[in-house]
Every structure is written in structure tokens, then in C-alpha cells.
Design a protein around this motif. Structure first.
Motif, PDB file in Angstrom:
ATOM      1  N   ASN A 233       0.803  -1.221   0.000  1.00  0.00           N
ATOM      2  CA  ASN A 233       0.000   0.000   0.000  1.00  0.00           C
ATOM      3  C   ASN A 233       0.838   1.275   0.000  1.00  0.00           C
ATOM      4  OD1 ASN A 233      -2.554  -1.370   0.132  1.00  0.00           O
ATOM      5  ND2 ASN A 233      -2.126  -1.815   2.293  1.00  0.00           N
ATOM      6  N   VAL A 234       2.161   1.120  -0.041  1.00  0.00           N
ATOM      7  CA  VAL A 234       3.068   2.267  -0.025  1.00  0.00           C
ATOM      8  C   VAL A 234       3.813   2.312  -1.356  1.00  0.00           C
ATOM      9  CG1 VAL A 234       5.077   3.325   1.064  1.00  0.00           C
ATOM     10  CG2 VAL A 234       3.346   2.176   2.472  1.00  0.00           C
ATOM     11  N   ASP A 235       3.833   3.492  -1.976  1.00  0.00           N
ATOM     12  CA  ASP A 235       4.529   3.655  -3.253  1.00  0.00           C
ATOM     13  C   ASP A 235       6.026   3.777  -3.002  1.00  0.00           C
ATOM     14  OD1 ASP A 235       4.864   3.881  -5.941  1.00  0.00           O
ATOM     15  OD2 ASP A 235       3.853   5.806  -6.171  1.00  0.00           O
ATOM     16  N   ALA A 236       6.802   2.821  -3.519  1.00  0.00           N
ATOM     17  CA  ALA A 236       8.254   2.822  -3.343  1.00  0.00           C
ATOM     18  C   ALA A 236       8.965   3.235  -4.624  1.00  0.00           C
ATOM     19  CB  ALA A 236       8.726   1.442  -2.898  1.00  0.00           C
ATOM     20  N   LEU A 237       8.250   3.930  -5.508  1.00  0.00           N
ATOM     21  CA  LEU A 237       8.795   4.356  -6.790  1.00  0.00           C
ATOM     22  C   LEU A 237       9.040   5.856  -6.783  1.00  0.00           C
ATOM     23  CD1 LEU A 237       9.277   3.405  -9.859  1.00  0.00           C
ATOM     24  CD2 LEU A 237       6.998   4.353 -10.259  1.00  0.00           C
ATOM     25  N   SER A 238      10.197   6.283  -7.260  1.00  0.00           N
ATOM     26  CA  SER A 238      10.473   7.714  -7.382  1.00  0.00           C
ATOM     27  C   SER A 238      10.964   8.019  -8.786  1.00  0.00           C
ATOM     28  CB  SER A 238      11.512   8.169  -6.346  1.00  0.00           C
ATOM     29  OG  SER A 238      12.747   7.501  -6.542  1.00  0.00           O
ATOM     30  N   VAL A 239      10.665   9.237  -9.248  1.00  0.00           N
ATOM     31  CA  VAL A 239      11.008   9.654 -10.608  1.00  0.00           C
ATOM     32  C   VAL A 239      11.618  11.049 -10.549  1.00  0.00           C
ATOM     33  CG1 VAL A 239      10.128  10.108 -12.932  1.00  0.00           C
ATOM     34  CG2 VAL A 239       9.085   8.310 -11.539  1.00  0.00           C
ATOM     35  N   ARG A 240      12.692  11.250 -11.315  1.00  0.00           N
ATOM     36  CA  ARG A 240      13.319  12.564 -11.417  1.00  0.00           C
ATOM     37  C   ARG A 240      13.476  12.936 -12.887  1.00  0.00           C
ATOM     38  NH1 ARG A 240      18.784  12.369  -8.451  1.00  0.00           N
ATOM     39  NH2 ARG A 240      18.576  10.115  -8.780  1.00  0.00           N
ATOM     40  N   TRP A 241      13.183  14.181 -13.189  1.00  0.00           N
ATOM     41  CA  TRP A 241      13.331  14.718 -14.541  1.00  0.00           C
ATOM     42  C   TRP A 241      14.345  15.851 -14.503  1.00  0.00           C
ATOM     43  CZ3 TRP A 241      12.865  14.090 -19.505  1.00  0.00           C
ATOM     44  CH2 TRP A 241      12.814  15.182 -20.368  1.00  0.00           C
ATOM     45  N   ASP A 242      15.469  15.656 -15.179  1.00  0.00           N
ATOM     46  CA  ASP A 242      16.551  16.639 -15.218  1.00  0.00           C
ATOM     47  C   ASP A 242      16.931  17.104 -13.808  1.00  0.00           C
ATOM     48  OD1 ASP A 242      16.733  16.449 -17.947  1.00  0.00           O
ATOM     49  OD2 ASP A 242      15.598  18.266 -18.365  1.00  0.00           O
ATOM     50  N   GLY A 243      17.002  16.162 -12.892  1.00  0.00           N
ATOM     51  CA  GLY A 243      17.454  16.444 -11.533  1.00  0.00           C
ATOM     52  C   GLY A 243      16.371  16.800 -10.548  1.00  0.00           C
ATOM     53  N   ASP A 244      15.173  17.126 -11.018  1.00  0.00           N
ATOM     54  CA  ASP A 244      14.076  17.508 -10.126  1.00  0.00           C
ATOM     55  C   ASP A 244      13.133  16.329  -9.893  1.00  0.00           C
ATOM     56  OD1 ASP A 244      14.992  20.143  -9.975  1.00  0.00           O
ATOM     57  OD2 ASP A 244      13.884  20.720 -11.795  1.00  0.00           O
ATOM     58  N   THR A 245      12.779  16.116  -8.639  1.00  0.00           N
ATOM     59  CA  THR A 245      11.819  15.056  -8.313  1.00  0.00           C
ATOM     60  C   THR A 245      10.437  15.459  -8.796  1.00  0.00           C
ATOM     61  OG1 THR A 245      13.087  14.407  -6.365  1.00  0.00           O
ATOM     62  CG2 THR A 245      10.776  13.731  -6.448  1.00  0.00           C
ATOM     63  N   ILE A 246       9.771  14.544  -9.457  1.00  0.00           N
ATOM     64  CA  ILE A 246       8.422  14.832  -9.941  1.00  0.00           C
ATOM     65  C   ILE A 246       7.429  13.896  -9.259  1.00  0.00           C
ATOM     66  CG2 ILE A 246       9.204  15.712 -12.170  1.00  0.00           C
ATOM     67  CD1 ILE A 246       8.439  13.048 -13.408  1.00  0.00           C
ATOM     68  N   SER A 247       6.228  14.399  -9.067  1.00  0.00           N
ATOM     69  CA  SER A 247       5.160  13.620  -8.460  1.00  0.00           C
ATOM     70  C   SER A 247       4.255  13.094  -9.576  1.00  0.00           C
ATOM     71  CB  SER A 247       4.354  14.489  -7.494  1.00  0.00           C
ATOM     72  OG  SER A 247       3.273  13.762  -6.956  1.00  0.00           O
ATOM     73  N   ILE A 248       4.058  11.799  -9.592  1.00  0.00           N
ATOM     74  CA  ILE A 248       3.227  11.186 -10.628  1.00  0.00           C
ATOM     75  C   ILE A 248       1.772  11.188 -10.163  1.00  0.00           C
ATOM     76  CG2 ILE A 248       2.872   9.170 -12.089  1.00  0.00           C
ATOM     77  CD1 ILE A 248       5.578  10.523 -12.397  1.00  0.00           C
ATOM     78  N   PRO A 249       0.884  11.855 -10.900  1.00  0.00           N
ATOM     79  CA  PRO A 249      -0.534  11.859 -10.523  1.00  0.00           C
ATOM     80  C   PRO A 249      -1.142  10.457 -10.612  1.00  0.00           C
ATOM     81  CG  PRO A 249      -0.035  13.556 -12.158  1.00  0.00           C
ATOM     82  CD  PRO A 249       1.153  12.650 -12.102  1.00  0.00           C
ATOM     83  N   GLU A 250      -2.442  10.379 -10.376  1.00  0.00           N
ATOM     84  CA  GLU A 250      -3.104   9.078 -10.428  1.00  0.00           C
ATOM     85  C   GLU A 250      -3.074   8.473 -11.817  1.00  0.00           C
ATOM     86  OE1 GLU A 250      -7.025   9.279  -8.912  1.00  0.00           O
ATOM     87  OE2 GLU A 250      -6.417   9.772  -6.856  1.00  0.00           O
ATOM     88  N   ASP A 251      -2.985   9.317 -12.854  1.00  0.00           N
ATOM     89  CA  ASP A 251      -2.986   8.776 -14.202  1.00  0.00           C
ATOM     90  C   ASP A 251      -1.611   8.875 -14.858  1.00  0.00           C
ATOM     91  OD1 ASP A 251      -3.092  11.517 -14.259  1.00  0.00           O
ATOM     92  OD2 ASP A 251      -4.798  11.660 -15.622  1.00  0.00           O
ATOM     93  N   GLU A 252      -1.109  10.113 -15.121  1.00  0.00           N
ATOM     94  CA  GLU A 252       0.175  10.224 -15.803  1.00  0.00           C
ATOM     95  C   GLU A 252       0.778  11.607 -15.628  1.00  0.00           C
ATOM     96  OE1 GLU A 252      -1.059  11.515 -20.330  1.00  0.00           O
ATOM     97  OE2 GLU A 252      -1.055   9.369 -19.855  1.00  0.00           O
TER      98      GLU A 252
END
Length: 381
Positions: A233-252
Motif C-alpha cells: 500500500n506504499v509507493d516505493a517508486l520515485s522519478v526525477r526529470w533533469d534532476g528535479d523530483t516529480i510527483s506522478i498523478p493518479e494517471d500520468e
């Protein structure tokens, strides 16, 4: 008279012998089996009389990289596959209208099956998605939206690969190491390895914790977070775009840059995404832990405070060059023959020295082809 008769019989016999050969050369359905014009060993149909093959990068049906074609098959169909408009019908199913003028599917309407009425269902673990192909296949099929670790172009487990040639192999790497998975003129994908070495072993157990997708002047990093105990139930995935952390919405999440679309789309509520960099690559990625039973069976001897969350990934590439390299990338070269031993439980692929990079974000290695523009500074992480 007898000599004249013999002469006529001999002449008739010669005519009968050579007539079939003339017919074959004049048959416009004769099959050519020569090499395609762009380095692709095509096996297409030749034109009558000259056996000219259509096995080039744009039109061939053989395997290989035709010039700037993609790894297998028809370059134009790659664009046509996803060139469609979608509407939802009264029956609740999605209808796709194919728009690629270079495809045999142009102008046709494809309807998603009742089993998978939507392309992007929200409950991906329970529902298959409708996969629309407006290219050469001109079909809709139901598929699970997650990596198939036994399919082509996969990287899973302790890292186990299945190459573009369909051959399975293991690549151990090293704990804390970074390695070039794919390196081409316009794309590089590096992987960061985590691992452990139990007492008495001569090598590390390793898994892929992060991927860096480098293209143009940009870098997209997808990583599994370190967690002490796994919780679905915990999201263990992280994403960074050009060094900045981005938050992935419910869809995309998406961005258009330098003429490319970059999309990170959730394929489940947590820990599962599809990454698309238009014209270059698609990655289906899932985060998973090493469970207690798996730890026991393989005798990993993992510590109690680390679930060793890691990535399972299936790749699909577009427009690879014939000289593409990397641990996985080289398996997409035309005519590539895998050096690993067949018929053994764990065929091992070497190349640690050739493909090791200084950092996750560095495109530098002995076998690497990708180069950043000169004004870009690569930061180590």
C-alpha cells in the motif's frame, strides 16, 4: 533424310530444355533472397527478372537494422502503431480510428474486446488493457500492463536479461556499480546495481535499483526507494526529470520537449509505470521486493532491515542504429550471435569492464556510443 530427322529432334529437345528457364525468369512472382539495400538481411519478394529484394530498413520484413530503421521490422509501422484517435462507444468499449497513411490499417476502426474494453484500466492487477496496433498487425489484443520477464528485451531478477534476439543470460555486475544497458547515437540507458555478498561467496548477488534514460539534453531517472519492510500500500517508486523530483498523478505525468513527448503513466495504483520517450523507447517498469521465502530459497542472507526493493523492466526500442551497444543493446544488432553458453541453467554474459560507467548519469564507458552536447555537465550522484 535420316540426318535431317535427327537434326530436327535435337533442335526440339533443346527448345524443351530451355523453355522452363525462360518462364521462371519472366515470372513476376519470383522470390528474391538477396540482401536489403540498407544492411538488412531481408527475405522479401523480388521483382520478376531482377530478383531485387525489398528487405531494406523501411520496407523489409526481415530482421535487422535497415539504415535508420528500428531493430526488427518496419520503421514506418512504429509510428503507425500508435497513430490513432480514440472515442468511447455506447457499449463502453474504446474505438480506435487508425490515421497512419503508410499503413494497411489506415482508415480502419479497431474496437477493443469485451474482455479489455479500455486501453488504460485503473485496476491493472485485475484487468488487462486493450493494446491497439494500427501498424502492420492492424489488431487489438488484451495484455497485462506490466513487464513480462520472459519476453524480449527484459531485465529482471538477479539480473536476468532476455535480449532482442530472444536469448536469456545473466549479468552479475557489482554491488554499487553502474552499467550501460543500452548505448546508441541518440539514447543511453544506465542501471544502478544494489546487492549483497554473503559470507563465503565469491561474487555479489545484485539487482537493478535505478534506471537513467538519457537522450538529447535530458535525463529521466526511475528508481526503487530503499524500504526496510515492504508494504503493497506504499509507493516505493520515485522519478526525477533533469534532476528535479516529480510527483506522478493518479494517471500520468507528461512533458513535451525538443519535439519529443515524455510520458510517465501509472499502470497500477502504486509501484508500476509505463515510461514513453517518443521515437526512442518504451519501458514497462514494476517495483518489487525480495520476499522472505525468496530470500530463504536462494540463501541471499539479506538483512532484516532492507527489503531490497528493485526494478523489473521490459523495454521496447525505436530507431536503433546498427551499431547500438550496451549489455542489452548489442543483442539488437543485425546478425548478432550471443556468446553465452546454451543449455546451462545460468548462462553468463561478461562485459563488466566494457560497460561500467563512473555514475548512473554518466554516458562514458569503453563500449558507449552516446554523447551529450558539449555544454552539458554530467553531475555525479
Amino acid at each position: 533424310m535420316a540426318s535431317m530427322r535427327s537434326y530436327l529432334l535435337a533442335t526440339l529437345l533443346l527448345v524443351l530444355i530451355f523453355t522452363p528457364a525462360v518462364v521462371v525468369r519472366g515470372d513476376d512472382k519470383a522470390k528474391g533472397n538477396g540482401k536489403g539495400s540498407s544492411g538488412n538481411n531481408g527475405n522479401g519478394k523480388g521483382k520478376g527478372g531482377d530478383n531485387s529484394n525489398k528487405g531494406n530498413g523501411n520496407n523489409g520484413n526481415g530482421k535487422g537494422n535497415g539504415g535508420n530503421g528500428n531493430n526488427k521490422g518496419n520503421k514506418n509501422n512504429d509510428k503507425d502503431e500508435t497513430n490513432y484517435d480514440v472515442r468511447k462507444g455506447d457499449d463502453g468499449r474504446e474505438h480506435a480510428y487508425c490515421k497512419g497513411k503508410g499503413s494497411a490499417c489506415y482508415g480502419k476502426e479497431l474496437v477493443c474486446p469485451a474482455e479489455c474494453p479500455e486501453r488504460k484500466p485503473k485496476q491493472n492487477r485485475k484487468k488487462k488493457g486493450c493494446h491497439v496496433n494500427c501498424g502492420s498487425k492492424c489488431e487489438v489484443t488484451c495484455k497485462w500492463r506490466k513487464p513480462n520477464c520472459d519476453g524480449y528485451g527484459t531485465l529482471c531478477y538477479d539480473p536476468r536479461f532476455v535480449g532482442g534476439d530472444g536469448v536469456m543470460f545473466y549479468f552479475h555486475g557489482a554491488k554499487g556499480g553502474n552499467f550501460a544497458i543500452v548505448s546508441d547515437d541518440n539514447l543511453q540507458i544506465n542501471a544502478h546495481f544494489i546487492g549483497t555478498r554473503p559470507q563465503g561467496r565469491t561474487r555479489d548477488f545484485t539487482w537493478v535499483q535505478a534506471l537513467a534514460v538519457m537522450f538529447d539534453t535530458h535525463t529521466l531517472v526511475i528508481a526503487a526507494n530503499k524500504v526496510s519492510h515492504w508494504d503493497d500500500n506504499v509507493d516505493a517508486l520515485s522519478v526525477r526529470w533533469d534532476g528535479d523530483t516529480i510527483s506522478i498523478p493518479e494517471d500520468e505525468w507528461r512533458i513535451n520537449t525538443d519535439g519529443r513527448k515524455v510520458v510517465v503513466e501509472r499502470t497500477d495504483e502504486r509501484n508500476s509505470v509505463k515510461v514513453t520517450v517518443s521515437g526512442l523507447a518504451e519501458l514497462n517498469i514494476r517495483v518489487r521486493p525480495i520476499g522472505k521465502e525468496e530470500n530463504r530459497v536462494h540463501n541471499y542472507q539479506l538483512p532484516d532491515d532492507d527489503a531490497f526493493a528493485h526494478l523489473e523492466t521490459q523495454f521496447k526500442f525505436s530507431n536503433l542504429s546498427e551499431l547500438v551497444d550496451g549489455i542489452l543493446g548489442k543483442t539488437y544488432q543485425p546478425g548478432y550471435v550471443s556468446p553465452v553458453k546454451k543449455g546451462v541453467p545460468m548462462p553468463i554474459m561478461g562485459g563488466e569492464d566494457k560497460y561500467q560507467t563512473p555514475s548512473l548519469l554518466s554516458p562514458i564507458c569503453q563500449g558507449c556510443r552516446f554523447q551529450r552536447p558539449s555544454d552539458i555537465v554530467i553531475a555525479r550522484i
